[in-house]
Write a protein that holds these residues in place. Structure first.
Motif, PDB file in Angstrom:
ATOM      1  N   GLU A 118       0.549  -1.390   0.332  1.00  0.00           N
ATOM      2  CA  GLU A 118       0.220  -0.061   0.021  1.00  0.00           C
ATOM      3  C   GLU A 118       0.847   1.055   0.112  1.00  0.00           C
ATOM      4  O   GLU A 118       0.201   2.540  -0.796  1.00  0.00           O
ATOM      5  N   LEU A 119       2.083   0.910   0.575  1.00  0.00           N
ATOM      6  CA  LEU A 119       2.710   2.031   0.471  1.00  0.00           C
ATOM      7  C   LEU A 119       3.601   2.369  -0.114  1.00  0.00           C
ATOM      8  O   LEU A 119       3.758   3.534  -0.909  1.00  0.00           O
ATOM      9  N   ALA A 120       4.085   1.797  -1.370  1.00  0.00           N
ATOM     10  CA  ALA A 120       4.719   2.081  -2.474  1.00  0.00           C
ATOM     11  C   ALA A 120       3.570   2.116  -3.771  1.00  0.00           C
ATOM     12  O   ALA A 120       3.817   3.391  -4.520  1.00  0.00           O
ATOM     13  N   LEU A 121       2.314   1.988  -2.892  1.00  0.00           N
ATOM     14  CA  LEU A 121       1.424   2.405  -4.447  1.00  0.00           C
ATOM     15  C   LEU A 121       1.236   3.895  -3.825  1.00  0.00           C
ATOM     16  O   LEU A 121       0.777   4.743  -4.976  1.00  0.00           O
ATOM     17  N   MET A 122       1.435   4.466  -2.914  1.00  0.00           N
ATOM     18  CA  MET A 122       0.832   6.011  -2.473  1.00  0.00           C
ATOM     19  C   MET A 122       2.134   6.644  -2.947  1.00  0.00           C
ATOM     20  O   MET A 122       1.594   7.436  -3.122  1.00  0.00           O
ATOM     21  N   ILE A 123       3.636   6.423  -2.685  1.00  0.00           N
ATOM     22  CA  ILE A 123       4.602   6.525  -3.263  1.00  0.00           C
ATOM     23  C   ILE A 123       4.577   7.006  -4.422  1.00  0.00           C
ATOM     24  O   ILE A 123       4.627   8.167  -5.006  1.00  0.00           O
ATOM     25  N   ALA A 124       3.827   6.366  -5.631  1.00  0.00           N
ATOM     26  CA  ALA A 124       3.623   6.433  -6.860  1.00  0.00           C
ATOM     27  C   ALA A 124       2.881   6.633  -7.130  1.00  0.00           C
ATOM     28  O   ALA A 124       2.646   6.551  -8.416  1.00  0.00           O
ATOM     29  N   ASN A 125       1.946   7.462  -6.353  1.00  0.00           N
ATOM     30  CA  ASN A 125       0.258   8.520  -6.984  1.00  0.00           C
ATOM     31  C   ASN A 125      -0.185   8.324  -7.049  1.00  0.00           C
ATOM     32  O   ASN A 125      -1.357   8.302  -8.111  1.00  0.00           O
ATOM     33  N   THR A 126      -0.657   6.588  -6.838  1.00  0.00           N
ATOM     34  CA  THR A 126      -2.024   5.851  -7.316  1.00  0.00           C
ATOM     35  C   THR A 126      -3.224   5.876  -6.283  1.00  0.00           C
ATOM     36  O   THR A 126      -3.086   6.586  -5.679  1.00  0.00           O
ATOM     37  N   PRO A 127      -3.772   6.784  -7.315  1.00  0.00           N
ATOM     38  CA  PRO A 127      -5.507   7.203  -6.874  1.00  0.00           C
ATOM     39  C   PRO A 127      -5.817   6.299  -5.748  1.00  0.00           C
ATOM     40  O   PRO A 127      -5.826   4.876  -6.055  1.00  0.00           O
ATOM     41  N   THR A 128      -6.322   6.323  -4.489  1.00  0.00           N
ATOM     42  CA  THR A 128      -6.237   6.171  -4.037  1.00  0.00           C
ATOM     43  C   THR A 128      -7.656   5.123  -4.237  1.00  0.00           C
ATOM     44  O   THR A 128      -8.369   4.115  -4.014  1.00  0.00           O
ATOM     45  N   SER A 129      -9.038   5.718  -5.378  1.00  0.00           N
ATOM     46  CA  SER A 129      -9.543   4.637  -5.437  1.00  0.00           C
ATOM     47  C   SER A 129      -8.986   3.333  -5.903  1.00  0.00           C
ATOM     48  O   SER A 129      -9.451   2.478  -6.277  1.00  0.00           O
ATOM     49  N   ASP A 130      -7.816   3.540  -6.514  1.00  0.00           N
ATOM     50  CA  ASP A 130      -7.489   1.950  -7.317  1.00  0.00           C
ATOM     51  C   ASP A 130      -7.046   1.402  -6.619  1.00  0.00           C
ATOM     52  O   ASP A 130      -7.121   0.175  -6.935  1.00  0.00           O
ATOM     53  N   ILE A 131      -6.242   1.486  -5.196  1.00  0.00           N
ATOM     54  CA  ILE A 131      -5.031   0.977  -4.284  1.00  0.00           C
ATOM     55  C   ILE A 131      -6.020  -0.921  -3.893  1.00  0.00           C
ATOM     56  O   ILE A 131      -5.168  -1.392  -4.309  1.00  0.00           O
ATOM     57  N   ALA A 132      -6.834  -0.135  -3.332  1.00  0.00           N
ATOM     58  CA  ALA A 132      -7.635  -1.376  -2.744  1.00  0.00           C
ATOM     59  C   ALA A 132      -7.719  -2.994  -4.153  1.00  0.00           C
ATOM     60  O   ALA A 132      -7.944  -3.932  -3.759  1.00  0.00           O
ATOM     61  N   GLN A 133      -7.925  -2.425  -5.109  1.00  0.00           N
ATOM     62  CA  GLN A 133      -8.579  -3.170  -6.369  1.00  0.00           C
ATOM     63  C   GLN A 133      -6.873  -3.701  -6.385  1.00  0.00           C
ATOM     64  O   GLN A 133      -7.234  -5.266  -6.709  1.00  0.00           O
ATOM     65  N   ILE A 134      -6.121  -2.901  -6.520  1.00  0.00           N
ATOM     66  CA  ILE A 134      -4.639  -2.987  -7.333  1.00  0.00           C
ATOM     67  C   ILE A 134      -3.295  -4.484  -6.241  1.00  0.00           C
ATOM     68  O   ILE A 134      -3.358  -5.279  -5.747  1.00  0.00           O
ATOM     69  N   ILE A 135      -4.189  -3.969  -5.198  1.00  0.00           N
ATOM     70  CA  ILE A 135      -3.409  -4.495  -3.383  1.00  0.00           C
ATOM     71  C   ILE A 135      -3.808  -6.037  -4.037  1.00  0.00           C
ATOM     72  O   ILE A 135      -3.103  -6.982  -3.325  1.00  0.00           O
ATOM     73  N   GLU A 136      -5.617  -6.127  -4.090  1.00  0.00           N
ATOM     74  CA  GLU A 136      -5.319  -7.351  -4.234  1.00  0.00           C
ATOM     75  C   GLU A 136      -5.255  -8.087  -5.404  1.00  0.00           C
ATOM     76  O   GLU A 136      -4.562  -9.629  -5.454  1.00  0.00           O
ATOM     77  N   GLU A 137      -4.451  -7.889  -6.344  1.00  0.00           N
ATOM     78  CA  GLU A 137      -3.604  -7.979  -7.654  1.00  0.00           C
ATOM     79  C   GLU A 137      -2.908  -8.411  -7.319  1.00  0.00           C
ATOM     80  O   GLU A 137      -2.374  -9.692  -7.804  1.00  0.00           O
ATOM     81  N   VAL A 138      -2.020  -7.944  -6.497  1.00  0.00           N
ATOM     82  CA  VAL A 138      -0.433  -8.667  -5.654  1.00  0.00           C
ATOM     83  C   VAL A 138      -0.535  -9.672  -5.222  1.00  0.00           C
ATOM     84  O   VAL A 138       0.134 -10.114  -5.097  1.00  0.00           O
ATOM     85  N   ILE A 139      -1.545  -9.546  -3.894  1.00  0.00           N
ATOM     86  CA  ILE A 139      -1.508 -10.334  -3.184  1.00  0.00           C
ATOM     87  C   ILE A 139      -1.854 -11.284  -4.242  1.00  0.00           C
ATOM     88  O   ILE A 139      -0.623 -12.451  -3.514  1.00  0.00           O
TER      89      ILE A 139
END
Length: 417
Positions: A118-139
Motif C-alpha cells: 500500500e505504501l509503495a502504491l501511495m508513493i507512486a501516486n496511485t489514485p486512492t480509489s484504485d489502491i484496494a483493487q491493485i492490492i488484491e492483484e498484488v496479493i
C-alpha cells in the motif's frame, strides 16, 4: 528480438558519474558527506563506481547490461531508479519506474507485506480509489498466503522476491529495471514473472535487463551496454556488443557461463508420477553410442561413431510444450556447438499429463580428438526461459585415426584440375 522502439528518449545520461568516499571511519564518512553535499570531499580517498557516461535509451527499448562483478552495472541501475544521485553530471528519467534491485529495497521490515505494498502504491501516486483493487492483484500474484499480513522481516528471500516483483509490476511501468531478480524465485513463480516481463515488453515498456546469462540477453534485448570497472566499453546492437564481450572474456581466461546452470539432483524413474504446476523438469536423460555403450566418458571415434541422447520431461499441461537445447563444450569450457528443438522447428509431443520425450541423434560425429562435455536445457516454448538444466550430463572422449587438427572435421572435396 524486440519490436521497433520509439525514438523518444526516456533515459539520458549526460556526463553522469558516481564516486564514494572510502574513509573507513563512520564519523568521518558522515562529515565528508555533510561537507560535500553527498559527493566526495576534495582530498578524501574515493572510489569511482561509474565514470562519466553519456547514454540515451529510447522508449520501448530492451537494453541489456553486461560486465564482470564490480563493473558498475548496479550503480547505473540505481541511478536510473533514482535511489542514488550522481556525483557529477545529470541523469534524466521520463516516466514511472518499476525497479527490482536488491531484495526488499524500499520496504520497511516492521510493516506487513500488505502495508508495504500500500505504501509503495501511495508513493507512486496511485489514485486512492484504485489502491484496494491493485492490492488484491498484488496479493494474488505474489501468492504468499497468510504471510501477506505478517511483518516482512519474517519473510524468506523467496517470499520477499515474490512481493517485490508483484509490487513493481502491478501497474504497467514506463521503465522496468530487472537486476538478476528472477534467480531467486521458484520454478513456477519464475515462469509467471517471465511471462509478465514479456507482456510488458509487448506493451513497449522500456526494460533494463542486467544478467550474466548472455543467451537470455541475446534473445530479449535489442541493444547492450558493456561496462568494465566503471567505464563504458561498448554500446550498440546486441550481437555486436556480445561478440566483443565474449572475446574479452575468453582472452582474459574467463569463460562465459551461457546460463546459470543448476544440475538436477536426481531423475525420476519412468513409472513414477511427477505433478508439476507452472513449471517443468527433466525426468530422464539417457545416452548411448552405436555399440549400445552408456559409459561416461562415452568413447567415440571421430567421423564414425553415432551418439543418441534421449531426454524425457514432466511439465504442467497448462503450459505450452517446452523445448530442449543442448551445448557441447571443449575442455576449455568454451561452447563448440549447440542445437535446440525450437531452432530446428521441432515440436515435442506430450501426453495429457504433461510428459514428453525426444531423442537426439548425432551420426558420424564430426568432432575431432579431445574431451568434451554436454549440457542440456529444458526451456519455455520460445527457448528463452529455463525450467531445468543439467551440466556435464555426458562426457565425450573422442579418438581419431587421421592427423586433422582443430575441433571439427568439415565436409570437403578435393578436385584435381
Amino acid at each position: 528480438m524486440t519490436e521497433s522502439s520509439s525514438s523518444k528518449p526516456v533515459i539520458t545520461f549526460e556526463g553522469a558519474s558516481k564516486s564514494y568516499v572510502t574513509v573507513n571511519r563512520p564519523l568521518k564518512n558522515l562529515w565528508h558527506a555533510l561537507r560535500s553535499g553527498g559527493g566526495p570531499q576534495v582530498g578524501a580517498p574515493s572510489y569511482t563506481a561509474l565514470h562519466p557516461l553519456n547514454l540515451t535509451i529510447n522508449a520501448g527499448e530492451v537494453v541489456g547490461l553486461v560486465g564482470l562483478n564490480g563493473a558498475g552495472k548496479s550503480t547505473l541501475l540505481q541511478l536510473v531508479a533514482q535511489t542514488i544521485a550522481p556525483t557529477e553530471g545529470v541523469v534524466n528519467v521520463e516516466g514511472n519506474i518499476g525497479a527490482i534491485l536488491e531484495l526488499g529495497a524500499g520496504f520497511n521490515p516492521e510493516f506487513t507485506g500488505r502495508e508495504n505494498a500500500e505504501l509503495a502504491l501511495m508513493i507512486a501516486n496511485t489514485p486512492t480509489s484504485d489502491i484496494a483493487q491493485i492490492i488484491e492483484e498484488v496479493i494474488a500474484f505474489a501468492d504468499i498466503g497468510q504471510f501477506i499480513d505478517q511483518p516482512i522481516k519474517t519473510y524468506s528471500s523467496g517470499m520477499l522476491m515474490r512481493l517485490a516483483f508483484a509490487v513493481s509490476t502491478c501497474k504497467t511501468p514506463k521503465i522496468l529495471i530487472v537486476d538478476e531478480a528472477l534467480s531467486v524465485g521458484d520454478g513456477a513463480f519464475a515462469r509467471k514473472s517471465f511471462d509478465r516481463i514479456m507482456k510488458l515488453r509487448e506493451k513497449q515498456t522500456t526494460i533494463l535487463f542486467c544478467s550474466h546469462s548472455l543467451f537470455q540477453i541475446e534473445a530479449l534485448c535489442n541493444r547492450v551496454l558493456w561496462l568494465h570497472q566503471g567505464h563504458k566499453m561498448a554500446w550498440g546492437p546486441t550481437k555486436e556488443v556480445l561478440a566483443q564481450y565474449d572475446s574479452f572474456l575468453l582472452a582474459g581466461g574467463v569463460v562465459k557461463s551461457e546460463q546459470t546452470i543448476q544440475t538436477s539432483a536426481s531423475f525420476e524413474s519412468e513409472g513414477e508420477t511427477l505433478t508439476l504446476q507452472g513449471t517443468a523438469r527433466f525426468t530422464k536423460i539417457h545416452y548411448t553410442n552405436e555399440k549400445g555403450e552408456a559409459s561416461s566418458p562415452l568413447r567415440l571415434k571421430s567421423e564414425h561413431s553415432t551418439v543418441q541422447i534421449r531426454l524425457a520431461f514432466a511439465s504442467d499441461p497448462a503450459l505450452p510444450p517446452p523445448t530442449i537445447g543442448l551445448t557441447i563444450k571443449g575442455s576449455d569450457g568454451h561452447i563448440v556447438t549447440s542445437t535446440a528443438t525450437f531452432m530446428d522447428g521441432v515440436l515435442i509431443p506430450r501426453k495429457s499429463n504433461g510428459y514428453g520425450e525426444v531423442e537426439l541423434t548425432i551420426p558420424d560425429i564430426p568432432l575431432l580428438k579431445g574431451a568434451y562435455a554436454v549440457d542440456v536445457y529444458l526451456m519455455c516454448e520460445k527457448g528463452i526461459f529455463i525450467y531445468d538444466s543439467a551440466a556435464q550430463v555426458l562426457e565425450l572422449a573422442i579418438e581419431q585415426d587421421s592427423l586433422v587438427q582443430g575441433k571439427f572435421a568439415i565436409p570437403h572435396t578435393w578436385t584435381p584440375l
